[in-house]
Design a protein around this motif. Structure first.
Motif, mmCIF file in Angstrom:
data_model
loop_
_atom_site.group_PDB
_atom_site.id
_atom_site.type_symbol
_atom_site.label_atom_id
_atom_site.label_comp_id
_atom_site.label_asym_id
_atom_site.label_seq_id
_atom_site.Cartn_x
_atom_site.Cartn_y
_atom_site.Cartn_z
ATOM 1 N N PRO A 78 0.807 -1.236 0.000
ATOM 2 C CA PRO A 78 0.000 0.000 0.000
ATOM 3 C C PRO A 78 0.834 1.277 0.000
ATOM 4 N N TRP A 80 0.232 4.758 1.755
ATOM 5 C CA TRP A 80 -0.673 5.154 2.841
ATOM 6 C C TRP A 80 -0.416 6.605 3.230
ATOM 7 N N ASN A 81 -1.462 7.325 3.527
ATOM 8 C CA ASN A 81 -1.365 8.754 3.903
ATOM 9 C C ASN A 81 -0.709 9.552 2.791
ATOM 10 N N GLN A 82 0.266 10.380 3.149
ATOM 11 C CA GLN A 82 0.891 11.248 2.139
ATOM 12 C C GLN A 82 1.536 10.406 1.036
ATOM 13 N N ASN A 203 5.846 5.666 -1.650
ATOM 14 C CA ASN A 203 6.414 5.017 -0.468
ATOM 15 C C ASN A 203 7.525 5.847 0.162
ATOM 16 N N ARG A 208 13.380 7.049 2.920
ATOM 17 C CA ARG A 208 12.489 6.881 4.070
ATOM 18 C C ARG A 208 13.227 6.112 5.152
ATOM 19 N N GLN A 219 7.681 5.068 10.502
ATOM 20 C CA GLN A 219 8.491 4.771 9.296
ATOM 21 C C GLN A 219 8.446 5.997 8.385
ATOM 22 N N LYS A 221 8.521 8.885 5.839
ATOM 23 C CA LYS A 221 8.761 8.951 4.387
ATOM 24 C C LYS A 221 9.245 10.354 4.007
HETATM 25 N N1 LIG Z 1 6.270 11.798 5.743
HETATM 26 C C1 LIG Z 1 5.363 10.843 6.008
HETATM 27 N N2 LIG Z 1 5.776 9.683 6.547
HETATM 28 C C2 LIG Z 1 4.881 8.712 6.834
HETATM 29 C C3 LIG Z 1 3.486 8.897 6.629
HETATM 30 C C4 LIG Z 1 3.096 10.139 6.038
HETATM 31 O O1 LIG Z 1 1.921 10.377 5.759
HETATM 32 N N3 LIG Z 1 4.052 11.082 5.753
HETATM 33 N N4 LIG Z 1 2.591 7.897 7.000
HETATM 34 C C5 LIG Z 1 3.076 6.903 7.963
HETATM 35 C C6 LIG Z 1 2.208 5.755 8.116
HETATM 36 S S1 LIG Z 1 0.908 5.873 9.210
HETATM 37 C C7 LIG Z 1 2.470 4.574 7.513
HETATM 38 S S2 LIG Z 1 1.524 3.188 7.767
HETATM 39 C C8 LIG Z 1 3.570 4.456 6.557
HETATM 40 C C9 LIG Z 1 3.031 4.084 5.210
HETATM 41 O O2 LIG Z 1 4.071 3.791 4.328
HETATM 42 P P1 LIG Z 1 3.714 3.373 2.846
HETATM 43 O O3 LIG Z 1 3.023 4.546 2.176
HETATM 44 O O4 LIG Z 1 5.019 3.029 2.212
HETATM 45 O O5 LIG Z 1 2.769 2.201 2.915
HETATM 46 O O6 LIG Z 1 4.346 5.645 6.415
HETATM 47 C C10 LIG Z 1 4.453 6.421 7.580
HETATM 48 N N5 LIG Z 1 5.327 7.525 7.328
#
Ligand SMILES: Nc1nc2c(c(=O)[nH]1)N[C@H]1C(S)=C(S)[C@@H](COP(=O)(O)O)O[C@H]1N2
Ligand SMILES: [Mo]
Length: 254
Positions: A78, A80-82, A203, A208, A219, A221
């Motif tokens: 997935p 997810w979010n940004q 991702n 990241r 985690q 990103k």
């Molecule tokens: N900069 C940033 N880091 C982030 C996020 C984000 O929205 N912005 N979402 C976090 C959340 S809640 C999750 S589950 C994972 C999602 O990583 P993915 O998009 O590689 O699945 O990144 C995390 N790191």
């Protein structure tokens, strides 16, 4: 006291960054609300009392999380979010294929540096196939390749004895803090590769964090900069990360 190079986050920036948190449940992997230890309250954590050298010695036996076989990699991991930060600087760097992207490493390090992606790729590297567990109820396996965070700090001449936390800033408003347990953990890497390819945009391209004992939200990103500090005060609302600023556990690990 805040590290010399530590910068304050304007409140409006936090609020803007919090948009991505909208709708998240206030749950974590633990039942207690974990916050970073604060010296002035007399709550002394290991990270407050040990130098980096003694921490490395003591923590070298830290347990690793399970690593999976490549056959277990999840198809369609997935996003997810940004997924593509609305940030002018980020968009410009992306348009230039991240050639001008640099990672400044500052604060309580002996010789601050600014590293290009190519330089990161020439550093010691680690590849690990691990399960990402999002606090919102999904998990997926991917293979990550990157430079150990500790190697990046060593490229900056190592940390000063007062170093207690590493604060990482991301394009798009997120930031998170990590203690030295996680910094020296062998599976804590700054990943530029995913499943054998460059890290995809959604991702977190171009870089990241993988801090494998923690839930998804740690985690980080779209990494922008790294600062080594002796206190999380002065960042956001002062709880040690954007997620804990909004009620999540600062320590999201198992
Ligand atoms: N900069 C940033 N880091 C982030 C996020 C984000 O929205 N912005 N979402 C976090 C959340 S809640 C999750 S589950 C994972 C999602 O990583 P993915 O998009 O590689 O699945 O990144 C995390 N790191
Ligand atoms: Mo998540």
């Amino acid at each position: 006291m805040t590290a010399p190079a530590a910068k304050k986050y304007p409140r409006r920036k936090i609020i803007a960054g919090a948009g991505a948190l909208g709708g998240l449940l206030l749950t974590g992997c633990d039942t207690d609300l974990h916050r970073p230890p604060v010296l002035r309250n007399g709550l002394m954590g290991v990270a407050d009392t040990l130098t980096m050298a003694s921490q490395r010695l003591l923590l070298s036996g830290q347990q690793l999380v399970q690593e999976h076989d490549v056959s277990e990699i999840t198809k369609d991991f997935p996003v997810w979010n940004q997924s593509d930060p609305e940030d002018e600087d980020y968009q410009r760097l992306k348009a230039g294929a991240y050639v001008d992207w640099r990672l400044p490493v500052s604060g309580l390090v002996n010789s601050p540096v600014s590293l290009s992606l190519e330089e990161l790729k020439r550093m010691p590297r680690r590849t690990q196939t691990t399960m990402h567990i999002c606090e919102q109820g999904w998990s997926a396996i991917a293979q990550w390749t990157g430079a150990p965070l500790i190697s990046v700090l060593e490229a900056a001449g190592g940390v000063k004895p007062q170093a207690r936390y590493v604060m990482i800033d991301a394009y798009g408003g997120w930031y998170e803090g990590y203690d030295m347990f996680d910094v020296v953990h062998p599976q804590t890497i700054l990943a530029y590769g995913m499943n054998g390819q460059d890290l995809p945009l959604g991702n977190g391209a171009p870089l990241r964090l993988r801090v494998e004992r923690h839930c998804g939200y740690k985690q980080l990103k779209f990494i922008k900069s790294i600062q080594v500090v002796d206190s999380v005060e002065g960042f956001g609302r002062g709880t040690g990360g954007i997620n804990s600023d909004f009620g999540f556990h600062w320590y999201a690990g198992a």
